[in-house]
Design a protein around this motif. Structure first.
Motif, mmCIF file in Angstrom:
data_model
loop_
_atom_site.group_PDB
_atom_site.id
_atom_site.type_symbol
_atom_site.label_atom_id
_atom_site.label_comp_id
_atom_site.label_asym_id
_atom_site.label_seq_id
_atom_site.Cartn_x
_atom_site.Cartn_y
_atom_site.Cartn_z
ATOM 1 N N UNK A 141 46.595 -57.258 108.620
ATOM 2 C CA UNK A 141 45.935 -56.176 107.909
ATOM 3 C C UNK A 141 46.013 -54.867 108.696
ATOM 4 N N UNK A 142 45.800 -54.937 110.007
ATOM 5 C CA UNK A 142 45.871 -53.733 110.833
ATOM 6 C C UNK A 142 47.288 -53.179 110.865
ATOM 7 N N UNK A 143 48.290 -54.052 110.992
ATOM 8 C CA UNK A 143 49.680 -53.609 111.005
ATOM 9 C C UNK A 143 50.061 -52.946 109.681
ATOM 10 N N UNK A 144 49.612 -53.528 108.575
ATOM 11 C CA UNK A 144 49.938 -52.933 107.277
ATOM 12 C C UNK A 144 49.357 -51.537 107.148
ATOM 13 N N UNK A 145 48.155 -51.325 107.727
ATOM 14 C CA UNK A 145 47.551 -49.998 107.654
ATOM 15 C C UNK A 145 48.328 -48.988 108.488
ATOM 16 N N UNK A 185 50.281 -45.718 106.984
ATOM 17 C CA UNK A 185 50.074 -44.345 107.459
ATOM 18 C C UNK A 185 51.407 -43.687 107.814
ATOM 19 N N UNK A 186 52.313 -44.429 108.454
ATOM 20 C CA UNK A 186 53.599 -43.865 108.832
ATOM 21 C C UNK A 186 54.418 -43.475 107.605
ATOM 22 N N UNK A 187 54.433 -44.367 106.595
ATOM 23 C CA UNK A 187 55.263 -44.117 105.418
ATOM 24 C C UNK A 187 54.726 -42.958 104.590
ATOM 25 N N UNK A 188 53.406 -42.892 104.428
ATOM 26 C CA UNK A 188 52.819 -41.872 103.558
ATOM 27 C C UNK A 188 52.730 -40.518 104.252
ATOM 28 N N UNK A 189 52.181 -40.495 105.483
ATOM 29 C CA UNK A 189 51.904 -39.225 106.150
ATOM 30 C C UNK A 189 53.107 -38.664 106.896
ATOM 31 N N UNK A 190 54.048 -39.517 107.357
ATOM 32 C CA UNK A 190 55.201 -39.030 108.130
ATOM 33 C C UNK A 190 56.426 -38.917 107.232
ATOM 34 N N UNK A 191 56.718 -40.028 106.489
ATOM 35 C CA UNK A 191 57.886 -39.985 105.625
ATOM 36 C C UNK A 191 57.587 -39.329 104.283
ATOM 37 N N UNK A 192 56.314 -39.262 103.912
ATOM 38 C CA UNK A 192 55.928 -38.535 102.715
ATOM 39 C C UNK A 192 56.141 -39.254 101.417
ATOM 40 N N UNK A 193 56.174 -40.591 101.441
ATOM 41 C CA UNK A 193 56.369 -41.346 100.199
ATOM 42 C C UNK A 193 55.044 -41.549 99.478
ATOM 43 N N UNK A 194 55.139 -42.001 98.210
ATOM 44 C CA UNK A 194 53.943 -42.260 97.421
ATOM 45 C C UNK A 194 53.216 -43.493 97.944
ATOM 46 N N UNK A 195 51.919 -43.558 97.645
ATOM 47 C CA UNK A 195 51.097 -44.684 98.094
ATOM 48 C C UNK A 195 51.585 -46.001 97.490
ATOM 49 N N UNK A 196 51.914 -45.978 96.194
ATOM 50 C CA UNK A 196 52.321 -47.224 95.534
ATOM 51 C C UNK A 196 53.646 -47.735 96.087
ATOM 52 N N UNK A 197 54.591 -46.789 96.352
ATOM 53 C CA UNK A 197 55.881 -47.219 96.903
ATOM 54 C C UNK A 197 55.714 -47.766 98.313
ATOM 55 N N UNK A 198 54.865 -47.109 99.096
ATOM 56 C CA UNK A 198 54.607 -47.587 100.461
ATOM 57 C C UNK A 198 53.991 -48.982 100.445
ATOM 58 N N UNK A 247 44.435 -52.932 98.382
ATOM 59 C CA UNK A 247 43.051 -53.382 98.536
ATOM 60 C C UNK A 247 42.633 -53.376 100.000
ATOM 61 N N UNK A 248 43.546 -53.775 100.892
ATOM 62 C CA UNK A 248 43.233 -53.723 102.324
ATOM 63 C C UNK A 248 42.935 -52.291 102.763
ATOM 64 N N UNK A 249 43.750 -51.340 102.312
ATOM 65 C CA UNK A 249 43.547 -49.940 102.694
ATOM 66 C C UNK A 249 42.202 -49.442 102.177
ATOM 67 N N UNK A 250 41.880 -49.768 100.906
ATOM 68 C CA UNK A 250 40.593 -49.345 100.367
ATOM 69 C C UNK A 250 39.417 -49.973 101.101
ATOM 70 N N UNK A 251 39.558 -51.245 101.463
ATOM 71 C CA UNK A 251 38.489 -51.925 102.209
ATOM 72 C C UNK A 251 38.280 -51.273 103.568
ATOM 73 N N UNK A 252 39.386 -50.885 104.225
ATOM 74 C CA UNK A 252 39.301 -50.254 105.536
ATOM 75 C C UNK A 252 38.578 -48.912 105.455
ATOM 76 N N UNK A 253 38.895 -48.112 104.437
ATOM 77 C CA UNK A 253 38.273 -46.803 104.291
ATOM 78 C C UNK A 253 36.803 -46.906 103.909
ATOM 79 N N UNK A 254 36.452 -47.947 103.147
ATOM 80 C CA UNK A 254 35.064 -48.115 102.698
ATOM 81 C C UNK A 254 34.164 -48.722 103.764
ATOM 82 N N UNK A 255 34.754 -49.274 104.839
ATOM 83 C CA UNK A 255 33.965 -49.932 105.889
ATOM 84 C C UNK A 255 34.008 -49.158 107.197
ATOM 85 N N UNK A 256 34.137 -47.828 107.102
ATOM 86 C CA UNK A 256 34.073 -46.961 108.282
ATOM 87 C C UNK A 256 35.093 -47.350 109.337
ATOM 88 N N UNK A 257 36.319 -47.621 108.902
ATOM 89 C CA UNK A 257 37.399 -47.850 109.846
ATOM 90 C C UNK A 257 37.444 -49.227 110.456
#
Length: 644
Positions: free
Chosen positions: A135-139, A143-156, A173-183
């Motif tokens: 789960x941590x690796x996927x996050x 972040x690398x794909x969306x914020x650095x490479x600039x791709x869409x969230x769904x494609x990433x 769902x993992x990303x949403x869970x991470x953001x909703x649980x204060x990191x």
């Protein structure tokens, strides 16, 4: 200002969502125009490998240098899992990874490229991580794909899901869970939820449901209970008439009813011989069972020395707890029973081809009935050669060597088993017992029988209300004279006509004009002389100085010879050829296969049931569990001082 309507609020929220979605699509299209469309999963792996070399500089050789691309870390949230692993700890490093043959990632005749090999090793490494690290690796990759490479969230999410073997929805769902649980990621609840059923919460429902199934599962003259009928009873009677807490269901489905039945330890079973539960716990049967066990305690059959546990020994009646040693040594308890062996009975199972079974005979075929006795010290009741010679001198030819008797039943054979034939066998059995256990040496013999019609047969002149008519005369037997309230009473007029119930009850002052025949029979059956009337068997043994005890009804588990029949039938069914001549040979061999050690174990099992009843258990799973627990105590050679 008047409040806004619900519809206007819904329209306002919908407009906001459309505006936000249009703005997001505009930003995404602008970024995608400046980025190559050839970004694939391999690019993500290359980026991961570069991060691996940065995170682990010790794995690089002295001559190797790595060009580090400056990356802005503004707004990046440090990732931690449940195990406290940081980003650096979960970035893949392949220096310590157990390399596999490159052939594993190639097909025969193909040469794997460097990218394919790296891709295969990366997937294997990710599969070796635990859930939190994946789960941590996927996050991090997200972040690398969306914020650095600039791709869409769904494609990433789709690219990462293909890499780690999960769906894109799971990654989002993992990303949403991470953001909703204060990191941080919450721990997994898989396997930790304790489901509490309705029956476990309410003992009254449990009790009534179990009672209903036992009383209605199989009733003579009615269809067997089904899951649907049980569900209907629960919805129409049990739940409406029960006091339920808030949240309890007021109706259940058929599937829920099936789960309830399994929770109550009921299951769909094929019919087979077992303890007769329906009458086993009747009030009159339970009352007599208590008297029966008290009698067995009084003769020393169960005592503190043969109690399975110290707790069980404390349940013995205090006034009968310590019989004398002479009483224990000189009391012989003989159990009797009859059983039928059929020629067509076999093991019931066979090996064969699928859908090609041998045709079994439709009937049980010809049969032989066996009537026999056993005791704990010598097994089957019989005489040795020396004892038989002595018996011949005393009784001549009016005695047999063994008490066992066979009967090939049927109208065209030897007829059927009757009380007269049984008493003839008892005459030989009592003579054998008198020779084997002589009274002048202090022995006393106790005979135990079940409640079959042969054993409970009365003499023709016995005081039996069922044989009496309401009026004098007619087809009713001439009953013997009796005593009522200290005065003799004749049951026949001087002219030789039976008096009948009306006259007898009138003389006793118990007759009312409103009484019917059933009422009169029920009334006179409660009088002491009718209640204490003995059967022919009891008269027979009392006249010869022996003790007769009847087993409680429906309690075959208290008769050890029942288990001897089962063991003998296992033998006869294994060697049958479905003919009567072979059955004549198999029955004695099967009975002889029951050793004295087997019989002693069967007597021990009977005592375990008696002690379980003394402790207050009734027929059912709890009784069987208690008896099995007794068995474990007996088998364990390490439990020292259990009975002390």
């Amino acid at each position: 200002m008047p409040p806004k309507s619900k519809r206007s609020l819904q329209l306002k929220v919908a407009r906001r969502h459309r505006h936000k979605r249009a703005k997001t699509q505009e930003c995404s299209s602008t970024m995608n125009e400046s980025i190559s469309e050839d970004v694939t999963e391999e690019h993500i792996i290359d980026t991961t490998l570069e991060l691996s070399s940065i995170a682990n500089p010790d794995d690089m050789s002295e001559n190797e240098t790595t060009e580090v691309i400056p990356v802005s870390t503004e707004g990046v949230v440090p990732v931690t899992g449940n195990h406290g692993a940081t980003t650096e700890e979960i970035i893949p490093t392949f220096s310590d990874y157990d390399s596999q043959d490159d052939e594993e990632y190639t097909s025969p005749g193909e040469t794997a490229t460097e990218d394919e090999l790296i891709h295969g090793h990366a997937k294997d490494w990710i599969s070796s991580l635990d859930r939190d690290d994946v789960m941590s690796l996927s996050l991090v990759l997200h972040h690398l794909i969306v914020n650095i490479l600039g791709l869409q969230l769904t494609f990433a999410a789709k690219v990462i899901g293909d890499l780690i073997g999960k769906s894109d929805r799971t990654v989002r769902e993992w990303r949403g869970t991470f953001l909703c649980n204060d990191g941080s990621f919450p721990g997994s609840l898989q396997g930790k939820y304790q489901r509490t059923g309705v029956l476990e919460q309410n003992e009254e429902l449990n009790k009534h449901a179990r009672k209903y199934v036992r009383e209605n599962a199989n009733v003579k003259g009615r269809p067997n209970m089904t899951t649907a009928s049980f569900c209907q009873w629960v919805n129409n009677e049990l739940l409406p008439n029960s006091v339920l807490e808030p949240g309890f269901p007021r109706k259940i489905s058929v599937d829920t009813a099936r789960r309830w039945l399994h929770h109550l330890d009921f299951q769909v079973l094929d019919r087979k011989k077992s303890v007769y539960i329906d009458g086993h716990e009747r009030e009159d049967v339970v009352a007599y069972r208590k008297k029966f066990i008290r009698k067995m305690v009084s003769i020393g059959f169960i005592n503190e020395d043969n109690a399975p546990t110290a707790e069980a020994s404390q349940c013995l009646p205090e006034d009968l707890r310590c019989p004398s040693e002479e009483q224990l040594q000189k009391t012989i308890v003989l159990f009797h029973d009859e059983s039928i062996f059929s020629a067509n009975e076999d093991q019931g199972t066979q090996w064969g081809e699928k859908d090609n079974f041998a045709i079994k005979p439709k009937s049980k075929g010809s049969g032989i009935m066996v009537s026999d006795f056993i005791d704990e010290f010598n097994g089957y009741l019989c005489l040795s050669d020396s004892e038989y010679s002595l018996a011949k001198q005393t009784y001549g030819d009016n005695i047999t060597k063994e008490a066992r008797q066979f009967l090939e039943y049927g109208e065209n054979r030897e007829g059927y088993w009757t009380s007269d034939k049984f008493l003839t066998q008892m005459d030989h059995a009592v003579k054998i017992a008198d020779i084997k256990y002589p009274k002048d040496q202090g022995y006393r013999v106790v005979w135990v029988f079940d409640n079959s019609s042969c054993h409970n047969a009365y003499a023709e002149d016995a005081l039996n209300a069922n044989n009496m008519n309401a009026k004098p005369g007619g087809k009713q037997p001439h009953l013997r004279d009796t005593v009522w309230n200290g005065r003799p009473q004749r049951m026949v007029f001087n002219i030789g006509i039976p008096k009948g119930l009306i006259q007898v009850l009138t003389e006793r002052g118990k007759y009312h004009k409103s009484m019917k025949l059933e009422d009169m029979r029920k009334e006179i059956s409660t009088h002491p002389d009718f209640m204490n009337e003995m059967t022919k068997l009891e008269h027979f043994l009392r006249d010869r100085g022996h003790i007769c005890i009847m087993l409680p009804k429906f309690h075959c588990e208290l008769n050890p010879i029942e288990r001897c029949w089962g063991q003998a039938k296992r033998y006869t069914r294994s060697f049958t050829n479905y003919t009567l001549p072979r059955l004549r040979i198999n029955i004695p061999n099967g009975l002889d296969s029951v050793t004295l050690e087997n019989i002693k174990n069967y007597f021990r099992k009977v005592r375990q049931y008696m002690f379980a009843y003394l402790e207050g258990f009734t027929a059912g799973p709890d009784l069987e569990k208690t008896v099995k627990a007794y068995k474990k105590v007996y088998k364990s050679h390490r439990k020292i001082g259990v009975n002390s």
